[in-house]
Scaffold this active site. Structure first.
Site, PDB file in Angstrom:
ATOM      1  N   CYS A  10       0.842  -1.191   0.000  1.00  0.00           N
ATOM      2  CA  CYS A  10       0.000   0.000   0.000  1.00  0.00           C
ATOM      3  C   CYS A  10       0.885   1.252   0.000  1.00  0.00           C
ATOM      4  O   CYS A  10       2.080   1.153   0.224  1.00  0.00           O
ATOM      5  CB  CYS A  10      -0.934   0.003   1.210  1.00  0.00           C
ATOM      6  SG  CYS A  10      -0.088   0.139   2.796  1.00  0.00           S
ATOM      7  N   PRO A  11       0.298   2.425  -0.260  1.00  0.00           N
ATOM      8  CA  PRO A  11       1.116   3.618  -0.465  1.00  0.00           C
ATOM      9  C   PRO A  11       2.084   3.945   0.674  1.00  0.00           C
ATOM     10  O   PRO A  11       3.258   4.174   0.429  1.00  0.00           O
ATOM     11  CB  PRO A  11       0.094   4.734  -0.643  1.00  0.00           C
ATOM     12  CG  PRO A  11      -1.131   4.053  -1.111  1.00  0.00           C
ATOM     13  CD  PRO A  11      -1.122   2.706  -0.474  1.00  0.00           C
TER      14      PRO A  11
END
Lengths: 471, 149
Positions: A10-11
Protein backbone atom coordinates in the site's frame (compact mmCIF):
# COMPACT_ATOMS: atom_id res chain seq x y z
CA UNK A 1 -3.02 -28.67 -1.97
CA UNK A 2 -3.01 -25.70 -4.27
CA UNK A 3 -0.18 -23.24 -3.79
CA UNK A 4 -0.67 -19.52 -4.24
CA UNK A 5 1.82 -16.71 -3.92
CA UNK A 6 0.67 -13.18 -3.14
CA UNK A 7 2.14 -9.71 -2.81
CA UNK A 8 0.59 -6.94 -0.73
CA UNK A 9 1.65 -3.32 -0.90
CA UNK A 10 0.00 0.00 0.00
CA UNK A 11 1.12 3.62 -0.47
CA UNK A 12 2.55 4.33 2.99
CA UNK A 13 3.41 0.71 3.65
CA UNK A 14 2.76 0.92 7.35
CA UNK A 15 -0.56 -0.74 8.11
CA UNK A 16 -2.70 -1.97 5.23
CA UNK A 17 0.07 -3.96 3.59
CA UNK A 18 0.28 -6.14 6.68
CA UNK A 19 -3.42 -6.33 7.41
CA UNK A 20 -4.03 -7.53 3.87
CA UNK A 21 -1.30 -10.13 4.27
CA UNK A 22 -2.73 -11.36 7.55
CA UNK A 23 -6.27 -11.49 6.13
CA UNK A 24 -5.10 -13.53 3.13
CA UNK A 25 -3.13 -15.91 5.31
CA UNK A 26 -6.07 -16.46 7.66
CA UNK A 27 -8.53 -17.02 4.84
CA UNK A 28 -6.15 -19.43 3.11
CA UNK A 29 -5.74 -21.43 6.27
CA UNK A 30 -9.49 -21.74 6.57
CA UNK A 31 -9.83 -22.74 2.93
CA UNK A 32 -6.92 -25.21 3.20
CA UNK A 33 -4.88 -23.44 0.55
CA UNK A 34 -1.11 -23.11 0.79
CA UNK A 35 -0.25 -19.44 0.48
CA UNK A 36 2.89 -17.34 0.78
CA UNK A 37 2.35 -13.61 1.11
CA UNK A 38 5.21 -11.23 0.42
CA UNK A 39 4.79 -7.79 1.98
CA UNK A 40 6.35 -4.76 0.33
CA UNK A 41 6.05 -2.06 2.97
CA UNK A 42 8.15 0.72 4.39
CA UNK A 43 10.52 -1.79 5.97
CA UNK A 44 11.19 -3.19 2.53
CA UNK A 45 10.34 -6.69 1.37
CA UNK A 46 9.43 -9.23 4.03
CA UNK A 47 8.69 -12.91 3.58
CA UNK A 48 10.10 -12.68 0.07
CA UNK A 49 8.81 -15.06 -2.59
CA UNK A 50 11.70 -17.35 -3.49
CA UNK A 51 12.51 -19.12 -6.74
CA UNK A 52 11.36 -22.32 -5.07
CA UNK A 53 7.98 -20.70 -4.22
CA UNK A 54 7.62 -19.56 -7.81
CA UNK A 55 8.27 -23.05 -9.11
CA UNK A 56 5.51 -24.50 -6.96
CA UNK A 57 3.07 -21.63 -7.34
CA UNK A 58 -0.02 -22.14 -9.44
CA UNK A 59 -1.50 -18.66 -9.19
CA UNK A 60 -0.64 -15.17 -8.00
CA UNK A 61 -2.66 -12.63 -6.03
CA UNK A 62 -1.46 -9.06 -6.23
CA UNK A 63 -3.23 -6.98 -3.59
CA UNK A 64 -1.38 -3.79 -4.36
CA UNK A 65 -2.13 -0.10 -4.50
CA UNK A 66 1.37 0.67 -5.63
CA UNK A 67 3.24 -0.36 -8.72
CA UNK A 68 4.66 -3.81 -8.24
CA UNK A 69 6.80 -5.47 -10.84
CA UNK A 70 5.05 -8.47 -12.36
CA UNK A 71 7.97 -9.77 -14.43
CA UNK A 72 8.76 -12.68 -12.20
CA UNK A 73 5.17 -13.98 -12.36
CA UNK A 74 5.18 -14.30 -16.13
CA UNK A 75 3.31 -17.40 -17.20
CA UNK A 76 1.22 -17.62 -14.02
CA UNK A 77 -2.43 -16.56 -13.76
CA UNK A 78 -2.67 -13.32 -11.79
CA UNK A 79 -5.54 -11.97 -9.72
CA UNK A 80 -5.18 -8.21 -9.32
CA UNK A 81 -6.92 -6.43 -6.48
CA UNK A 82 -6.50 -3.55 -4.05
CA UNK A 83 -5.34 -4.01 -0.47
CA UNK A 84 -8.86 -3.03 0.56
CA UNK A 85 -10.29 -6.06 -1.23
CA UNK A 86 -7.78 -8.30 0.45
CA UNK A 87 -8.69 -7.01 3.91
CA UNK A 88 -12.46 -7.00 3.50
CA UNK A 89 -12.86 -10.04 1.29
CA UNK A 90 -9.80 -12.26 1.22
CA UNK A 91 -11.74 -15.44 0.56
CA UNK A 92 -13.17 -14.29 -2.74
CA UNK A 93 -9.69 -13.39 -3.98
CA UNK A 94 -8.44 -16.86 -3.13
CA UNK A 95 -11.44 -18.50 -4.80
CA UNK A 96 -10.79 -16.44 -7.89
CA UNK A 97 -7.18 -17.55 -7.91
CA UNK A 98 -8.19 -21.20 -7.50
CA UNK A 99 -10.59 -20.82 -10.39
CA UNK A 100 -7.79 -19.56 -12.57
CA UNK A 101 -5.62 -22.50 -11.57
CA UNK A 102 -8.39 -24.80 -12.79
CA UNK A 103 -8.73 -22.99 -16.11
CA UNK A 104 -4.97 -23.04 -16.57
CA UNK A 105 -4.76 -26.79 -16.04
CA UNK A 106 -7.30 -27.33 -18.81
CA UNK A 107 -5.13 -25.50 -21.32
CA UNK A 108 -3.35 -27.90 -23.68
CA UNK A 109 0.27 -26.73 -23.74
CA UNK A 110 2.37 -25.71 -20.80
CA UNK A 111 4.52 -22.68 -21.31
CA UNK A 112 8.22 -23.07 -20.73
CA UNK A 113 8.36 -21.35 -17.44
CA UNK A 114 11.11 -22.82 -15.38
CA UNK A 115 14.15 -21.30 -17.07
CA UNK A 116 12.38 -18.05 -17.43
CA UNK A 117 11.56 -17.94 -13.74
CA UNK A 118 15.24 -18.23 -12.92
CA UNK A 119 16.12 -15.51 -15.37
CA UNK A 120 13.63 -12.93 -14.18
CA UNK A 121 14.41 -13.73 -10.63
CA UNK A 122 18.08 -13.06 -11.15
CA UNK A 123 17.27 -9.82 -12.93
CA UNK A 124 14.92 -8.79 -10.19
CA UNK A 125 17.44 -9.50 -7.50
CA UNK A 126 19.87 -7.13 -9.15
CA UNK A 127 17.30 -4.37 -9.29
CA UNK A 128 15.94 -4.66 -5.79
CA UNK A 129 19.25 -5.11 -4.07
CA UNK A 130 18.92 -2.72 -1.20
CA UNK A 131 21.96 -1.04 0.18
CA UNK A 132 22.04 -1.29 3.91
CA UNK A 133 23.71 0.17 6.95
CA UNK A 134 27.08 1.86 6.91
CA UNK A 135 27.63 1.00 3.26
CA UNK A 136 24.49 2.90 2.29
CA UNK A 137 25.60 5.97 4.25
CA UNK A 138 29.03 5.86 2.67
CA UNK A 139 27.52 5.62 -0.81
CA UNK A 140 25.24 8.56 -0.12
CA UNK A 141 28.24 10.67 0.83
CA UNK A 142 30.24 9.52 -2.18
CA UNK A 143 27.42 10.18 -4.64
CA UNK A 144 27.15 13.78 -3.47
CA UNK A 145 30.92 14.20 -3.61
CA UNK A 146 31.53 12.89 -7.16
CA UNK A 147 30.30 16.02 -9.01
CA UNK A 148 32.61 18.21 -6.90
CA UNK A 149 35.61 16.06 -7.81
CA UNK A 150 34.73 16.05 -11.49
CA UNK A 151 33.95 19.77 -11.75
CA UNK A 152 36.95 20.87 -9.70
CA UNK A 153 39.35 18.44 -11.32
CA UNK A 154 38.46 19.31 -14.89
CA UNK A 155 38.75 23.04 -14.21
CA UNK A 156 42.21 22.49 -12.76
CA UNK A 157 43.13 20.43 -15.80
CA UNK A 158 41.99 23.26 -18.09
CA UNK A 159 44.11 25.66 -16.08
CA UNK A 160 47.14 23.45 -16.71
CA UNK A 161 46.35 23.53 -20.42
CA UNK A 162 47.32 27.21 -20.43
CA UNK A 163 50.77 26.17 -19.30
CA UNK A 164 51.65 24.36 -16.12
CA UNK A 165 52.66 27.54 -14.34
CA UNK A 166 50.06 29.81 -15.94
CA UNK A 167 47.97 29.88 -12.76
CA UNK A 168 50.79 31.51 -10.84
CA UNK A 169 50.21 34.76 -12.66
CA UNK A 170 47.74 36.69 -10.57
CA UNK A 171 44.54 37.83 -12.27
CA UNK A 172 44.98 35.51 -15.23
CA UNK A 173 42.23 33.24 -16.53
CA UNK A 174 44.28 30.20 -15.58
CA UNK A 175 44.60 31.52 -12.04
CA UNK A 176 40.83 31.97 -11.82
CA UNK A 177 40.27 28.40 -12.99
CA UNK A 178 42.77 27.09 -10.46
CA UNK A 179 41.09 29.06 -7.71
CA UNK A 180 37.63 27.76 -8.64
CA UNK A 181 38.75 24.19 -9.06
CA UNK A 182 41.38 23.67 -6.41
CA UNK A 183 40.58 26.46 -3.96
CA UNK A 184 36.83 25.95 -3.88
CA UNK A 185 35.38 22.85 -5.56
CA UNK A 186 38.10 20.61 -4.11
CA UNK A 187 37.88 22.50 -0.85
CA UNK A 188 34.23 21.42 -0.55
CA UNK A 189 34.90 17.81 -1.52
CA UNK A 190 35.69 16.32 1.90
CA UNK A 191 33.11 18.48 3.77
CA UNK A 192 30.42 17.33 1.34
CA UNK A 193 31.49 13.69 1.72
CA UNK A 194 31.46 13.88 5.51
CA UNK A 195 28.32 16.02 5.64
CA UNK A 196 26.23 13.68 3.55
CA UNK A 197 27.44 10.55 5.29
CA UNK A 198 26.14 12.15 8.50
CA UNK A 199 23.00 13.35 6.71
CA UNK A 200 22.27 9.82 5.56
CA UNK A 201 22.60 8.52 9.12
CA UNK A 202 20.88 11.24 11.12
CA UNK A 203 18.95 13.38 8.64
CA UNK A 204 19.17 17.16 8.57
CA UNK A 205 20.69 17.68 12.05
CA UNK A 206 23.61 15.48 10.96
CA UNK A 207 24.61 17.80 8.13
CA UNK A 208 26.20 20.53 10.26
CA UNK A 209 28.56 18.45 12.43
CA UNK A 210 29.34 16.29 9.39
CA UNK A 211 30.33 19.18 7.14
CA UNK A 212 32.20 21.04 9.86
CA UNK A 213 34.01 17.84 10.83
CA UNK A 214 34.90 17.26 7.17
CA UNK A 215 36.19 20.79 6.81
CA UNK A 216 38.36 20.33 9.88
CA UNK A 217 39.68 17.06 8.45
CA UNK A 218 40.73 19.12 5.41
CA UNK A 219 42.40 21.83 7.41
CA UNK A 220 44.16 19.42 9.75
CA UNK A 221 45.51 17.52 6.77
CA UNK A 222 43.61 14.34 7.65
CA UNK A 223 42.34 14.05 4.09
CA UNK A 224 39.33 12.11 2.92
CA UNK A 225 39.88 9.23 5.34
CA UNK A 226 39.63 11.76 8.17
CA UNK A 227 36.50 13.09 6.49
CA UNK A 228 34.86 9.67 6.39
CA UNK A 229 35.68 9.26 10.06
CA UNK A 230 34.18 12.68 10.85
CA UNK A 231 31.03 11.91 8.83
CA UNK A 232 30.32 8.62 10.57
CA UNK A 233 31.14 10.01 13.99
CA UNK A 234 28.87 13.01 13.42
CA UNK A 235 25.99 10.94 12.08
CA UNK A 236 25.98 8.35 14.82
CA UNK A 237 26.52 11.00 17.46
CA UNK A 238 23.44 12.94 16.34
CA UNK A 239 21.37 9.77 16.10
CA UNK A 240 22.44 8.90 19.63
CA UNK A 241 21.77 12.40 20.96
CA UNK A 242 18.29 12.26 19.44
CA UNK A 243 17.61 9.20 21.54
CA UNK A 244 19.07 10.29 24.86
CA UNK A 245 18.09 13.96 25.05
CA UNK A 246 14.60 14.24 26.48
CA UNK A 247 13.16 17.74 26.62
CA UNK A 248 9.95 19.09 28.06
CA UNK A 249 7.26 19.27 25.40
CA UNK A 250 7.36 23.03 25.08
CA UNK A 251 11.01 22.93 24.10
CA UNK A 252 10.93 20.00 21.67
CA UNK A 253 10.97 22.36 18.70
CA UNK A 254 14.44 23.48 19.67
CA UNK A 255 15.94 20.03 19.11
CA UNK A 256 16.57 20.05 15.35
CA UNK A 257 17.59 23.71 14.99
CA UNK A 258 19.43 24.48 18.18
CA UNK A 259 20.25 21.64 20.53
CA UNK A 260 21.35 18.86 18.17
CA UNK A 261 23.49 21.00 15.82
CA UNK A 262 25.21 22.95 18.59
CA UNK A 263 26.05 20.02 20.84
CA UNK A 264 27.09 17.68 18.03
CA UNK A 265 29.20 20.28 16.22
CA UNK A 266 30.88 21.17 19.49
CA UNK A 267 31.77 17.55 20.21
CA UNK A 268 32.82 16.62 16.67
CA UNK A 269 34.81 19.83 16.23
CA UNK A 270 36.76 19.36 19.43
CA UNK A 271 37.19 15.69 18.66
CA UNK A 272 38.69 16.47 15.26
CA UNK A 273 41.04 19.12 16.60
CA UNK A 274 42.30 17.35 19.70
CA UNK A 275 41.83 13.64 19.02
CA UNK A 276 42.43 13.48 15.26
CA UNK A 277 44.48 16.62 14.61
CA UNK A 278 47.37 15.99 17.00
CA UNK A 279 48.23 12.46 15.83
CA UNK A 280 47.93 13.56 12.19
CA UNK A 281 50.43 16.35 12.76
CA UNK A 282 52.72 13.91 14.56
CA UNK A 283 52.44 11.44 11.67
CA UNK A 284 53.35 14.20 9.23
CA UNK A 285 56.54 15.08 11.04
CA UNK A 286 57.53 11.49 11.67
CA UNK A 287 57.13 10.49 8.04
CA UNK A 288 59.06 13.41 6.64
CA UNK A 289 61.96 12.61 8.93
CA UNK A 290 61.79 8.94 8.01
CA UNK A 291 61.77 9.72 4.27
CA UNK A 292 64.73 12.04 4.56
CA UNK A 293 66.56 9.23 6.32
CA UNK A 294 65.69 6.88 3.46
CA UNK A 295 67.09 9.08 0.70
CA UNK A 296 70.26 7.03 0.63
CA UNK A 297 68.66 3.60 0.35
CA UNK A 298 68.20 1.91 -3.02
CA UNK A 299 66.21 3.64 -5.73
CA UNK A 300 63.91 0.65 -6.05
CA UNK A 301 62.92 0.58 -2.38
CA UNK A 302 62.42 4.30 -2.25
CA UNK A 303 60.29 4.12 -5.40
CA UNK A 304 58.07 1.42 -3.95
CA UNK A 305 57.63 3.24 -0.64
CA UNK A 306 56.78 6.56 -2.30
CA UNK A 307 54.33 4.87 -4.65
CA UNK A 308 52.52 3.17 -1.79
CA UNK A 309 52.38 6.42 0.12
CA UNK A 310 51.07 8.53 -2.76
CA UNK A 311 47.91 6.52 -3.17
CA UNK A 312 47.26 5.36 0.37
CA UNK A 313 45.21 8.39 1.42
CA UNK A 314 45.23 10.76 -1.59
CA UNK A 315 45.51 14.20 -0.06
CA UNK A 316 45.85 12.89 3.48
CA UNK A 317 48.94 13.08 5.68
CA UNK A 318 50.80 10.14 4.11
CA UNK A 319 50.32 11.41 0.57
CA UNK A 320 51.26 14.94 1.56
CA UNK A 321 54.44 13.72 3.21
CA UNK A 322 55.55 11.84 0.09
CA UNK A 323 54.72 14.76 -2.17
CA UNK A 324 56.40 17.36 0.02
CA UNK A 325 59.47 15.17 0.21
CA UNK A 326 59.58 14.93 -3.59
CA UNK A 327 59.18 18.68 -4.05
CA UNK A 328 62.03 19.25 -1.60
CA UNK A 329 64.32 17.21 -3.86
CA UNK A 330 63.64 19.75 -6.61
CA UNK A 331 64.89 22.56 -4.43
CA UNK A 332 68.42 21.94 -5.59
CA UNK A 333 67.29 23.12 -9.04
CA UNK A 334 68.11 19.78 -10.65
CA UNK A 335 65.59 17.46 -12.33
CA UNK A 336 64.71 14.86 -9.74
CA UNK A 337 64.14 11.12 -10.03
CA UNK A 338 62.05 11.18 -6.86
CA UNK A 339 59.78 13.90 -8.25
CA UNK A 340 59.25 11.92 -11.43
CA UNK A 341 58.38 8.78 -9.50
CA UNK A 342 55.96 10.60 -7.23
CA UNK A 343 54.11 12.36 -10.01
CA UNK A 344 53.76 9.13 -11.97
CA UNK A 345 52.49 7.36 -8.86
CA UNK A 346 49.90 10.08 -8.38
CA UNK A 347 48.64 9.71 -11.92
CA UNK A 348 47.97 5.98 -11.97
CA UNK A 349 45.16 5.76 -9.35
CA UNK A 350 42.55 7.69 -11.39
CA UNK A 351 43.87 6.23 -14.64
CA UNK A 352 43.79 2.65 -13.36
CA UNK A 353 40.30 3.02 -11.92
CA UNK A 354 39.06 4.66 -15.12
CA UNK A 355 40.40 1.71 -17.09
CA UNK A 356 38.72 -0.67 -14.62
CA UNK A 357 35.32 0.97 -15.14
CA UNK A 358 35.61 0.06 -18.81
CA UNK A 359 36.99 -3.43 -18.20
CA UNK A 360 34.52 -4.52 -15.54
CA UNK A 361 31.42 -2.40 -16.08
CA UNK A 362 29.19 -4.53 -13.87
CA UNK A 363 31.36 -3.96 -10.83
CA UNK A 364 30.73 -0.22 -10.70
CA UNK A 365 27.61 1.85 -10.12
CA UNK A 366 26.37 4.03 -13.00
CA UNK A 367 27.64 7.07 -11.07
CA UNK A 368 31.07 5.53 -10.80
CA UNK A 369 31.17 4.68 -14.49
CA UNK A 370 30.53 8.35 -15.29
CA UNK A 371 33.16 9.40 -12.77
CA UNK A 372 35.48 6.94 -14.51
CA UNK A 373 35.35 8.95 -17.74
CA UNK A 374 36.30 12.14 -15.92
CA UNK A 375 39.01 10.24 -14.04
CA UNK A 376 40.90 9.71 -17.31
CA UNK A 377 41.51 13.46 -17.58
CA UNK A 378 42.12 13.87 -13.88
CA UNK A 379 44.72 11.12 -13.92
CA UNK A 380 46.47 12.54 -16.96
CA UNK A 381 46.59 15.90 -15.19
CA UNK A 382 48.14 14.40 -12.00
CA UNK A 383 44.97 15.09 -10.01
CA UNK A 384 45.06 12.04 -7.78
CA UNK A 385 41.81 13.14 -6.10
CA UNK A 386 39.98 11.69 -9.12
CA UNK A 387 40.34 8.32 -7.42
CA UNK A 388 38.80 9.40 -4.12
CA UNK A 389 35.15 8.64 -4.94
CA UNK A 390 36.11 5.07 -5.81
CA UNK A 391 38.32 4.67 -2.77
CA UNK A 392 35.73 6.14 -0.42
CA UNK A 393 33.03 3.84 -1.75
CA UNK A 394 35.02 0.63 -1.38
CA UNK A 395 38.23 1.39 0.52
CA UNK A 396 39.34 -2.15 1.32
CA UNK A 397 39.41 -3.25 -2.30
CA UNK A 398 40.29 -0.02 -4.07
CA UNK A 399 43.06 1.40 -1.88
CA UNK A 400 45.29 -1.71 -1.99
CA UNK A 401 44.82 -1.89 -5.77
CA UNK A 402 45.85 1.69 -6.41
CA UNK A 403 48.74 1.39 -3.94
CA UNK A 404 50.17 -1.59 -5.78
CA UNK A 405 49.73 0.13 -9.17
CA UNK A 406 51.42 3.29 -7.92
CA UNK A 407 54.24 1.31 -6.37
CA UNK A 408 54.88 -0.48 -9.67
CA UNK A 409 54.89 2.80 -11.59
CA UNK A 410 57.04 4.61 -9.08
CA UNK A 411 59.57 1.77 -8.83
CA UNK A 412 59.84 1.48 -12.62
CA UNK A 413 60.27 5.20 -12.97
CA UNK A 414 63.15 5.06 -10.49
CA UNK A 415 64.74 2.04 -12.18
CA UNK A 416 64.50 3.70 -15.60
CA UNK A 417 66.14 6.77 -14.03
CA UNK A 418 63.39 9.03 -15.32
CA UNK A 419 63.57 12.59 -14.03
CA UNK A 420 61.22 15.52 -13.69
CA UNK A 421 62.07 19.18 -13.32
CA UNK A 422 58.66 20.54 -12.27
CA UNK A 423 56.47 19.64 -9.29
CA UNK A 424 53.14 19.12 -11.08
CA UNK A 425 51.26 19.22 -14.36
CA UNK A 426 50.72 15.63 -15.48
CA UNK A 427 50.88 15.07 -19.23
CA UNK A 428 50.91 18.81 -19.83
CA UNK A 429 54.56 18.92 -18.86
CA UNK A 430 55.61 16.10 -21.16
CA UNK A 431 55.90 18.20 -24.34
CA UNK A 432 57.95 20.86 -22.54
CA UNK A 433 61.58 20.46 -23.56
CA UNK A 434 63.80 19.04 -20.81
CA UNK A 435 60.97 18.81 -18.27
CA UNK A 436 61.11 15.03 -18.34
CA UNK A 437 64.16 12.87 -18.70
CA UNK A 438 63.67 9.49 -20.40
CA UNK A 439 60.20 10.37 -21.67
CA UNK A 440 59.37 7.07 -23.38
CA UNK A 441 60.31 4.91 -20.40
CA UNK A 442 58.42 7.32 -18.16
CA UNK A 443 55.24 6.76 -20.16
CA UNK A 444 55.81 3.01 -20.02
CA UNK A 445 56.04 3.18 -16.21
CA UNK A 446 52.74 5.05 -16.01
CA UNK A 447 50.97 2.65 -18.36
CA UNK A 448 52.29 -0.34 -16.43
CA UNK A 449 50.96 0.90 -13.08
CA UNK A 450 47.64 1.83 -14.67
CA UNK A 451 47.18 -1.68 -16.00
CA UNK A 452 48.20 -3.28 -12.71
CA UNK A 453 45.65 -1.20 -10.80
CA UNK A 454 42.89 -1.85 -13.31
CA UNK A 455 43.39 -5.62 -13.23
CA UNK A 456 43.69 -5.77 -9.47
CA UNK A 457 40.54 -3.71 -8.87
CA UNK A 458 38.60 -5.74 -11.39
CA UNK A 459 39.69 -8.95 -9.72
CA UNK A 460 39.03 -7.82 -6.16
CA UNK A 461 35.71 -6.12 -6.65
CA UNK A 462 32.68 -8.34 -6.71
CA UNK A 463 29.72 -7.63 -8.92
CA UNK A 464 27.69 -4.73 -7.54
CA UNK A 465 24.56 -6.83 -7.02
CA UNK A 466 26.25 -9.68 -5.24
CA UNK A 467 27.89 -7.33 -2.76
CA UNK A 468 24.60 -5.77 -1.83
CA UNK A 469 22.73 -9.05 -1.49
CA UNK A 470 25.42 -10.56 0.67
CA UNK A 471 25.00 -7.83 3.23
CA UNK B 1 8.87 -8.22 20.07
CA UNK B 2 7.67 -5.78 22.63
CA UNK B 3 4.61 -3.87 21.54
CA UNK B 4 4.76 -1.92 24.78
CA UNK B 5 7.42 0.32 23.32
CA UNK B 6 4.90 1.65 20.79
CA UNK B 7 2.12 2.47 23.25
CA UNK B 8 2.02 4.74 26.27
CA UNK B 9 -0.67 5.34 28.89
CA UNK B 10 -0.39 9.06 28.15
CA UNK B 11 -1.33 8.44 24.51
CA UNK B 12 -4.56 6.62 25.22
CA UNK B 13 -8.14 7.76 25.56
CA UNK B 14 -10.94 5.40 26.49
CA UNK B 15 -13.63 7.96 25.94
CA UNK B 16 -13.17 9.93 22.75
CA UNK B 17 -15.74 12.69 22.42
CA UNK B 18 -15.54 13.47 18.69
CA UNK B 19 -18.56 12.83 16.47
CA UNK B 20 -16.83 13.20 13.12
CA UNK B 21 -13.76 11.77 11.47
CA UNK B 22 -11.98 15.10 11.70
CA UNK B 23 -12.73 15.80 15.35
CA UNK B 24 -11.58 12.28 16.27
CA UNK B 25 -8.34 12.88 14.42
CA UNK B 26 -7.90 16.20 16.23
CA UNK B 27 -8.35 14.52 19.58
CA UNK B 28 -5.82 11.82 18.80
CA UNK B 29 -3.29 14.27 17.38
CA UNK B 30 -3.67 16.42 20.51
CA UNK B 31 -2.79 13.40 22.67
CA UNK B 32 0.21 12.68 20.53
CA UNK B 33 1.35 16.29 20.61
CA UNK B 34 0.92 16.62 24.36
CA UNK B 35 3.04 13.54 24.81
CA UNK B 36 5.87 15.28 23.00
CA UNK B 37 6.04 12.95 20.03
CA UNK B 38 5.11 15.61 17.51
CA UNK B 39 6.55 19.03 16.68
CA UNK B 40 3.85 20.35 14.37
CA UNK B 41 0.17 19.36 14.73
CA UNK B 42 -1.07 20.97 11.52
CA UNK B 43 1.63 19.47 9.36
CA UNK B 44 1.03 15.99 10.66
CA UNK B 45 -2.74 16.32 10.33
CA UNK B 46 -2.25 17.26 6.71
CA UNK B 47 -0.16 14.13 6.15
CA UNK B 48 -2.83 11.97 7.79
CA UNK B 49 -5.67 13.54 5.80
CA UNK B 50 -3.70 13.16 2.60
CA UNK B 51 -3.41 9.46 3.32
CA UNK B 52 -7.18 9.31 4.04
CA UNK B 53 -7.83 10.79 0.61
CA UNK B 54 -6.37 7.71 -1.09
CA UNK B 55 -9.02 5.66 0.65
CA UNK B 56 -10.36 5.68 4.17
CA UNK B 57 -8.28 3.87 6.76
CA UNK B 58 -11.50 2.72 8.33
CA UNK B 59 -10.85 -0.93 7.53
CA UNK B 60 -14.23 -2.08 8.80
CA UNK B 61 -14.92 -4.36 11.73
CA UNK B 62 -15.12 -1.26 13.94
CA UNK B 63 -11.49 -0.32 13.45
CA UNK B 64 -9.74 2.65 11.91
CA UNK B 65 -5.99 3.04 11.62
CA UNK B 66 -5.28 6.57 10.40
CA UNK B 67 -1.57 7.00 9.82
CA UNK B 68 0.94 9.50 8.62
CA UNK B 69 4.62 9.59 7.78
CA UNK B 70 6.03 13.04 8.30
CA UNK B 71 9.13 14.85 9.51
CA UNK B 72 7.12 16.49 12.30
CA UNK B 73 7.01 13.13 14.08
CA UNK B 74 9.85 12.57 16.51
CA UNK B 75 9.59 8.81 16.96
CA UNK B 76 7.40 6.02 15.63
CA UNK B 77 4.47 5.31 17.93
CA UNK B 78 0.78 4.54 18.23
CA UNK B 79 -1.93 6.67 19.83
CA UNK B 80 -4.95 4.70 20.91
CA UNK B 81 -8.51 5.93 21.23
CA UNK B 82 -11.86 4.30 21.96
CA UNK B 83 -15.17 5.89 21.09
CA UNK B 84 -18.11 4.44 23.01
CA UNK B 85 -20.75 5.65 20.60
CA UNK B 86 -18.85 4.92 17.43
CA UNK B 87 -18.06 7.36 14.65
CA UNK B 88 -18.70 7.29 10.93
CA UNK B 89 -15.18 6.97 9.52
CA UNK B 90 -16.24 6.24 5.93
CA UNK B 91 -15.22 2.65 6.61
CA UNK B 92 -15.14 -0.07 4.00
CA UNK B 93 -18.13 -1.84 5.50
CA UNK B 94 -20.06 1.41 6.08
CA UNK B 95 -20.27 0.60 9.79
CA UNK B 96 -19.17 3.01 12.52
CA UNK B 97 -15.65 2.73 13.91
CA UNK B 98 -15.00 2.34 17.64
CA UNK B 99 -11.30 1.61 17.88
CA UNK B 100 -8.75 4.09 16.59
CA UNK B 101 -5.05 3.55 16.20
CA UNK B 102 -3.27 6.67 15.06
CA UNK B 103 0.09 5.53 13.76
CA UNK B 104 2.79 8.19 13.45
CA UNK B 105 6.08 7.54 11.74
CA UNK B 106 8.96 9.98 11.11
CA UNK B 107 10.49 10.35 7.64
CA UNK B 108 13.21 7.90 8.53
CA UNK B 109 12.22 5.23 11.00
CA UNK B 110 14.24 2.21 11.99
CA UNK B 111 13.04 -1.20 10.97
CA UNK B 112 12.41 -2.48 14.50
CA UNK B 113 9.61 0.02 14.97
CA UNK B 114 8.17 -0.54 11.52
CA UNK B 115 8.15 -4.28 12.08
CA UNK B 116 6.33 -3.74 15.37
CA UNK B 117 3.74 -1.59 13.64
CA UNK B 118 3.20 -4.26 11.01
CA UNK B 119 2.79 -6.79 13.80
CA UNK B 120 0.04 -4.67 15.37
CA UNK B 121 -1.71 -4.22 12.04
CA UNK B 122 -1.71 -7.96 11.52
CA UNK B 123 -3.13 -8.61 14.97
CA UNK B 124 -6.08 -6.30 14.32
CA UNK B 125 -7.36 -8.68 11.67
CA UNK B 126 -8.00 -11.28 14.36
CA UNK B 127 -11.47 -11.18 15.86
CA UNK B 128 -10.46 -12.19 19.38
CA UNK B 129 -7.94 -9.34 19.52
CA UNK B 130 -10.59 -6.86 18.41
CA UNK B 131 -13.08 -8.08 21.01
CA UNK B 132 -10.56 -7.64 23.77
CA UNK B 133 -9.77 -4.13 22.57
CA UNK B 134 -13.43 -3.13 22.43
CA UNK B 135 -13.70 -3.99 26.12
CA UNK B 136 -10.37 -2.42 27.08
CA UNK B 137 -10.43 -0.03 30.00
CA UNK B 138 -6.76 0.56 30.67
CA UNK B 139 -3.33 0.66 29.10
CA UNK B 140 -2.70 -2.87 30.38
CA UNK B 141 -5.85 -4.17 28.68
CA UNK B 142 -4.80 -2.73 25.33
CA UNK B 143 -1.23 -3.93 25.45
CA UNK B 144 -2.14 -7.41 26.65
CA UNK B 145 -4.64 -7.80 23.81
CA UNK B 146 -1.67 -7.66 21.45
CA UNK B 147 0.64 -9.74 23.55
CA UNK B 148 -1.52 -12.83 23.81
CA UNK B 149 -1.24 -15.51 21.22
Amino acid sequence: MAKIVAVTSCPTGIAHTYMAAEALEMAAKEMRVDIKVETQGSVGVRNEITVEDLRQAQAVILACDTKVSEDRFKGLPIVRASVKDAISNPKSLISEALNMVKLESEKPEKTERKDYVDQVFEAKKQKSSNLTGAYKHLMTGVSYMIPFVVAGGLLIAISFAFGINAFKEEGSFAAALMDIGSGNAFFLMVPILAGFIAFSIADRPGLVPGMVGGLLANKLGAGFLGGILAGFAAGYLVAWLKKVIKLPKTMEGLMPVLILPVISTFIIGLGMIYVVGKPVAAINTAISQWLTGMSDSSALVLGIVLGLMMSFDMGGPINKAAYTFAVSTLATGQPSMVMAAVMAAGMTPPLGLALATFMAKDKFTPDEREAGKAAIFLGMSFITEGAIPFAAADPFRVIPSIMVGSAVTSALSMLFKCTLAVPHGGIFVLPIPNAVGNLLLYLISIVAGTIVTAFMVSALKTKKEVVAVAQ
Amino acid sequence: MDVRTLFSPSRMSFDLQGQTKESILDELIELLYNDGKLTDKERFKKAVLKREEEFSTGIGMGIAIPHGKDSSVTEPCVTFGLSKKGVDFASMDNQPAYLFFLISVPESADNTHLDLLSFISRKLIHEEVRNKLLNAKSYEDVVSAFEEK
